[in-house]
Design a protein around this motif. Structure first.
Motif, PDB file in Angstrom:
ATOM      1  N   TRP A  47       0.843  -1.193   0.000  1.00 28.86           N
ATOM      2  CA  TRP A  47       0.000   0.000   0.000  1.00 28.86           C
ATOM      3  C   TRP A  47       0.873   1.235   0.000  1.00 28.86           C
ATOM      4  O   TRP A  47       2.053   1.184   0.364  1.00 28.86           O
ATOM      5  CB  TRP A  47      -0.952   0.009   1.193  1.00 28.86           C
ATOM      6  CG  TRP A  47      -0.246   0.127   2.512  1.00 28.86           C
ATOM      7  CD1 TRP A  47       0.027   1.284   3.187  1.00 28.86           C
ATOM      8  CD2 TRP A  47       0.296  -0.922   3.315  1.00 28.86           C
ATOM      9  NE1 TRP A  47       0.714   1.007   4.350  1.00 28.86           N
ATOM     10  CE2 TRP A  47       0.890  -0.340   4.457  1.00 28.86           C
ATOM     11  CE3 TRP A  47       0.344  -2.314   3.176  1.00 28.86           C
ATOM     12  CZ2 TRP A  47       1.514  -1.086   5.432  1.00 28.86           C
ATOM     13  CZ3 TRP A  47       0.969  -3.050   4.164  1.00 28.86           C
ATOM     14  CH2 TRP A  47       1.545  -2.436   5.279  1.00 28.86           C
ATOM     15  N   ARG A  49       1.878   4.763   1.551  1.00 23.54           N
ATOM     16  CA  ARG A  49       1.869   5.312   2.902  1.00 23.54           C
ATOM     17  C   ARG A  49       0.631   6.185   3.086  1.00 23.54           C
ATOM     18  O   ARG A  49       0.338   7.043   2.278  1.00 23.54           O
ATOM     19  CB  ARG A  49       3.129   6.132   3.131  1.00 23.54           C
ATOM     20  CG  ARG A  49       3.405   6.442   4.583  1.00 23.54           C
ATOM     21  CD  ARG A  49       4.809   7.007   4.786  1.00 23.54           C
ATOM     22  NE  ARG A  49       5.833   6.011   4.468  1.00 23.54           N
ATOM     23  CZ  ARG A  49       6.748   6.175   3.513  1.00 23.54           C
ATOM     24  NH1 ARG A  49       6.791   7.260   2.794  1.00 23.54           N
ATOM     25  NH2 ARG A  49       7.639   5.226   3.288  1.00 23.54           N
ATOM     26  N   LYS A  52      -3.509   2.601   3.520  1.00 26.88           N
ATOM     27  CA  LYS A  52      -3.485   1.149   3.766  1.00 26.88           C
ATOM     28  C   LYS A  52      -4.792   0.472   3.357  1.00 26.88           C
ATOM     29  O   LYS A  52      -4.803  -0.687   2.966  1.00 26.88           O
ATOM     30  CB  LYS A  52      -3.172   0.866   5.231  1.00 26.88           C
ATOM     31  CG  LYS A  52      -2.845  -0.598   5.474  1.00 26.88           C
ATOM     32  CD  LYS A  52      -2.285  -0.835   6.843  1.00 26.88           C
ATOM     33  CE  LYS A  52      -1.882  -2.278   7.001  1.00 26.88           C
ATOM     34  NZ  LYS A  52      -1.242  -2.555   8.266  1.00 26.88           N
ATOM     35  N   ASP A  55      -5.168  -1.370  -0.515  1.00 28.60           N
ATOM     36  CA  ASP A  55      -3.992  -2.208  -0.705  1.00 28.60           C
ATOM     37  C   ASP A  55      -4.082  -3.097  -1.939  1.00 28.60           C
ATOM     38  O   ASP A  55      -5.127  -3.247  -2.548  1.00 28.60           O
ATOM     39  CB  ASP A  55      -3.711  -3.042   0.542  1.00 28.60           C
ATOM     40  CG  ASP A  55      -4.787  -4.073   0.841  1.00 28.60           C
ATOM     41  OD1 ASP A  55      -5.691  -4.277   0.010  1.00 28.60           O
ATOM     42  OD2 ASP A  55      -4.721  -4.693   1.909  1.00 28.60           O
TER      43      ASP A  55
END
Length: 95
Positions: A47, A49, A52, A55
């Protein structure tokens, strides 16, 4: 973290992780955490930053190509037959 049945690192995984991070330096990744040593942890998540929840996951019980590649954005299953192909798909899905 409990170790499952998949290796934590393989040459294919190292090439994929390095390749993705070389193109998208803000990419993070982790191997699926498991509760029991007999569990299959052959799933790795990538993912950007701070994103998340968006993903990309790659799956292989041996941590080697071919990888099944899926994302939370759609229901399409993709395959990465080589590390280069896997990198290309992951990067395209994370852009």
């Amino acid at each position: 973290m409990v170790r499952g049945t998949a290796p934590s690192m393989t040459p294919d995984l190292r090439q994929i992780i390095d390749g993705v991070q070389g193109i998208l330096p803000d990419v993070e990744w982790e191997q699926l955490p498991v509760s029991w040593p007999a569990d299959d942890d052959g799933l790795w998540f990538f993912w950007r930053r701070g994103l998340k929840e968006q993903d990309v996951q790659i799956e292989s019980p041996m941590g080697a190509c071919p990888f099944l590649i899926e994302t939370t954005r759609d229901a399409e299953a993709r395959w990465g037959v080589t590390p280069a192909e896997t990198i290309e798909v992951i990067v395209a899905l994370l852009r």
